[in-house]
Enzyme design. Structure first.
Site, mmCIF file in Angstrom:
data_model
loop_
_atom_site.group_PDB
_atom_site.id
_atom_site.type_symbol
_atom_site.label_atom_id
_atom_site.label_comp_id
_atom_site.label_asym_id
_atom_site.label_seq_id
_atom_site.Cartn_x
_atom_site.Cartn_y
_atom_site.Cartn_z
ATOM 1 N N GLY A 4 -5.008 -11.146 -5.253
ATOM 2 C CA GLY A 4 -4.382 -10.140 -4.660
ATOM 3 C C GLY A 4 -3.350 -10.716 -3.705
ATOM 4 O O GLY A 4 -3.763 -11.704 -2.869
ATOM 5 N N SER A 5 -2.216 -9.866 -3.562
ATOM 6 C CA SER A 5 -1.010 -10.583 -2.615
ATOM 7 C C SER A 5 -0.812 -9.590 -1.598
ATOM 8 O O SER A 5 0.275 -9.591 -1.200
ATOM 9 C CB SER A 5 0.209 -10.893 -3.493
ATOM 10 O OG SER A 5 0.717 -9.456 -4.099
ATOM 11 N N GLY A 6 -1.610 -8.593 -1.396
ATOM 12 C CA GLY A 6 -1.445 -7.739 -0.187
ATOM 13 C C GLY A 6 -1.943 -8.081 1.126
ATOM 14 O O GLY A 6 -1.908 -9.454 1.221
ATOM 15 N N GLY A 57 -5.055 -8.397 2.599
ATOM 16 C CA GLY A 57 -6.121 -9.137 2.413
ATOM 17 C C GLY A 57 -5.665 -10.672 1.719
ATOM 18 O O GLY A 57 -6.247 -11.707 2.297
ATOM 19 N N ASP A 60 -9.792 -2.948 0.625
ATOM 20 C CA ASP A 60 -9.911 -1.856 0.101
ATOM 21 C C ASP A 60 -11.198 -2.016 -1.269
ATOM 22 O O ASP A 60 -11.742 -0.809 -1.414
ATOM 23 C CB ASP A 60 -8.828 -0.916 -0.609
ATOM 24 C CG ASP A 60 -7.847 -0.492 0.465
ATOM 25 O OD1 ASP A 60 -8.409 -0.425 1.846
ATOM 26 O OD2 ASP A 60 -6.807 -0.482 0.272
ATOM 27 N N GLU A 73 3.329 11.659 6.683
ATOM 28 C CA GLU A 73 4.612 11.067 6.902
ATOM 29 C C GLU A 73 5.558 11.388 5.926
ATOM 30 O O GLU A 73 6.796 11.444 6.174
ATOM 31 C CB GLU A 73 4.159 9.529 6.806
ATOM 32 C CG GLU A 73 3.571 8.877 8.122
ATOM 33 C CD GLU A 73 2.965 7.585 7.944
ATOM 34 O OE1 GLU A 73 2.497 7.146 8.979
ATOM 35 O OE2 GLU A 73 3.054 6.991 6.673
ATOM 36 N N ALA A 115 -4.941 -1.374 6.489
ATOM 37 C CA ALA A 115 -4.589 -2.927 6.576
ATOM 38 C C ALA A 115 -5.416 -3.731 7.507
ATOM 39 O O ALA A 115 -5.758 -4.681 7.081
ATOM 40 C CB ALA A 115 -3.266 -2.909 7.148
#
Length: 478
Positions: free
Chosen positions: A17-19, A21, A319, A180, A330
């Site tokens: 994963g590149s988010g 985390g 998540d 939003e 986040a």
């Protein structure tokens, strides 16, 4: 199909994963005596909280999604692999990823799984065709095309009934994303597009925010939820609480109220922000670990040190982890990944898993922007809203954006948008809206259904032909 095996020499840490985390976990191992392989199905690090600003023309993709390879270019012990992880073998300590027809098997000594979450339609996945979520760049660009396309089609509508349907925007879910997005669509129609059409007044657009529960921004409490609700109502957003969406199609949504009344809202543009579900990798991991379970959302119920039972070298963060009182935000991913990286470094220095202290989450608060100059913010017991909260929201999001260039351009774009009426990213193409239909037609063989849907959504003849020819035009994608 070819299979390639990647071998490493030093302690091998694999990050999936590149988010938030994945990126923070990798960066915190920068000076460790390890070789890191970051595997991601996307080539970018996505700043997901600002996706709605891409969808509504404020920011470009480049500002919120820098290339992961460029972000990690100076980190010599990190390698980036593009591919979707299809299997994790905890016994043999390997991760299998696939890019097109090539499988890559990567061995690990330590593993950090940070694959995040995807949109949940609560068992009604067919809704996704008509109401995209807000989890990926593709989602944001498709939604921008749908929003702007609805105004363009309304300009050409020949009946008031059709014009009203095209100018009705429905957002499902009154969490931060829904709030939003509703606020920005309202501002887009009232400020940016005012006076740009001849046959319609964009200010006549109807923005409907549906929430199945009884409050806006429920987790933030009644005080801040009430502030957000009043501000949205002042902007003309229709907030409908205790309204459960039971069906979605090309022409609108069907809603069931708390008293059992079933009603219809005709709408061309719908957005789904009502729930999330964890990556399927969570179940793959749990099935291989005796005693590890997943919760209703598919998140892994981890040990106090964020590992799975029997595998102290396998960390699940963000998540994908299920930890009491840690929200799917986040900060949870950042703190979890940082903790995991520290444990890996401690082990390299001779400490054992038995020496680990449990993970402790520090709640830095939560916030949501409603409109320009207005936001709500919660930090511990302190709750406040308005202009000060909006400034705090701006500062926090700028801080976590990756790269000075992205921050500078974002400030400029915000200055233009919030102090003026313009928006710098108002381009949209038919392909953004209908490419997903073509891909679905390829995988499902539903050319006829896809063509019918494209016609219902207002696609041009060229777009419908593209859907029909999808099987032969892009065979390498599947």
């Amino acid at each position: 199909m070819s299979t390639q095996t990647v071998e490493n020499r030093r302690h091998r840490a694999v990050v999936i994963g590149s988010g938030f985390g994945g990126l923070f976990g990798t960066k915190h191992l920068k000076h460790a005596d390890v070789d890191i392989t970051l595997i991601s199905k996307t080539s970018t690090h996505l700043f997901q909280p600002l996706l709605y600003q891409v969808a509504t023309g404020i920011l470009s993709v480049g500002e919120i999604a820098p290339a992961t390879r460029l972000v990690l270019r100076k980190q010599k012990n990190a390698q980036v692999l593009l591919g979707e992880v299809t299997d994790i073998d905890l016994t043999n300590q390997t991760v299998t990823s696939r890019l097109l027809d090539q499988d890559t098997v990567t061995s690990f000594d330590s593993l950090i799984v940070a694959t995040g979450a995807q949109q949940s339609y609560f068992g009604n996945d067919q809704f996704a065709t008509y109401a995209p979520g807000m989890k990926t760049i593709d989602d944001a660009l498709e939604l921008r095309g749908r929003i702007l396309g609805a105004f363009e089609q309304a300009e050409l509508a020949t009946t008031q009934e059709e014009r009203d349907r095209l100018l009705t925007f429905v957002i499902v879910g009154a969490g931060p994303t829904g709030v939003e997005l509703a606020g920005q669509i309202a501002e887009l129609s009232d400020r940016t597009l005012e006076g740009t059409f001849h046959n319609i007044d964009p200010r006549d657009a109807r923005v409907v925010l549906l929430e199945g529960a009884g409050a806006v921004l429920g987790p933030m409490g009644p005080k801040l939820g009430g502030k957000a609700e009043r501000r949205l109502a002042k902007m003309g957003v229709e907030i409908q609480l205790n309204a459960m969406v039971i069906d979605v199609d090309a022409h609108g949504v069907t809603v069931k109220d708390s008293d059992g009344t079933v009603r219809r809202i005709e709408s061309a543009c719908k957005v789904w922000s009502a729930g999330v579900q964890a990556s399927p990798l969570g179940k793959i991991i749990a099935d291989q670990s005796d005693g590890t379970e997943v919760d209703r959302a598919g998140r892994v119920v981890v040990e106090p040190d964020l590992t799975v039972k029997g595998h102290p070298n396998v960390f699940v963060v963000g998540d994908l982890m299920s930890v009491p009182n840690v929200p799917g935000q986040a900060q949870g991913a950042i703190q979890g990944a940082t903790y995991a990286a520290k444990q890996i470094k401690a082990e390299l220095n001779g400490r054992t898993p038995q020496d680990r202290k449990p993970f402790k989450y520090f709640n830095k608060g939560s916030m949501a922007t409603i409109s320009r100059f207005s936001a709500v913010c919660q930090v511990g017991k302190l709750e406040f809203g308005g202009f000060i909260a909006w400034l705090a929201w701006l500062a926090l999001h700028l801080y976590y954006l990756v790269g000075y260039r992205s921050r500078i351009i974002t400030v400029i774009q915000w200055f233009v948008t919030f102090l003026g009426r313009g928006r710098g990213q108002m381009a949209a193409t038919e392909q953004w809206v209908f490419a997903r239909l073509a891909l679905e037609a390829i995988s499902n063989g539903d050319d006829e259904d896809a063509e019918e849907l494209a016609a219902a959504l207002g696609a041009s003849s060229n777009s419908r032909v593209a859907v029909d020819k999808a099987h032969t035009d892009v065979p390498t994608l599947m």
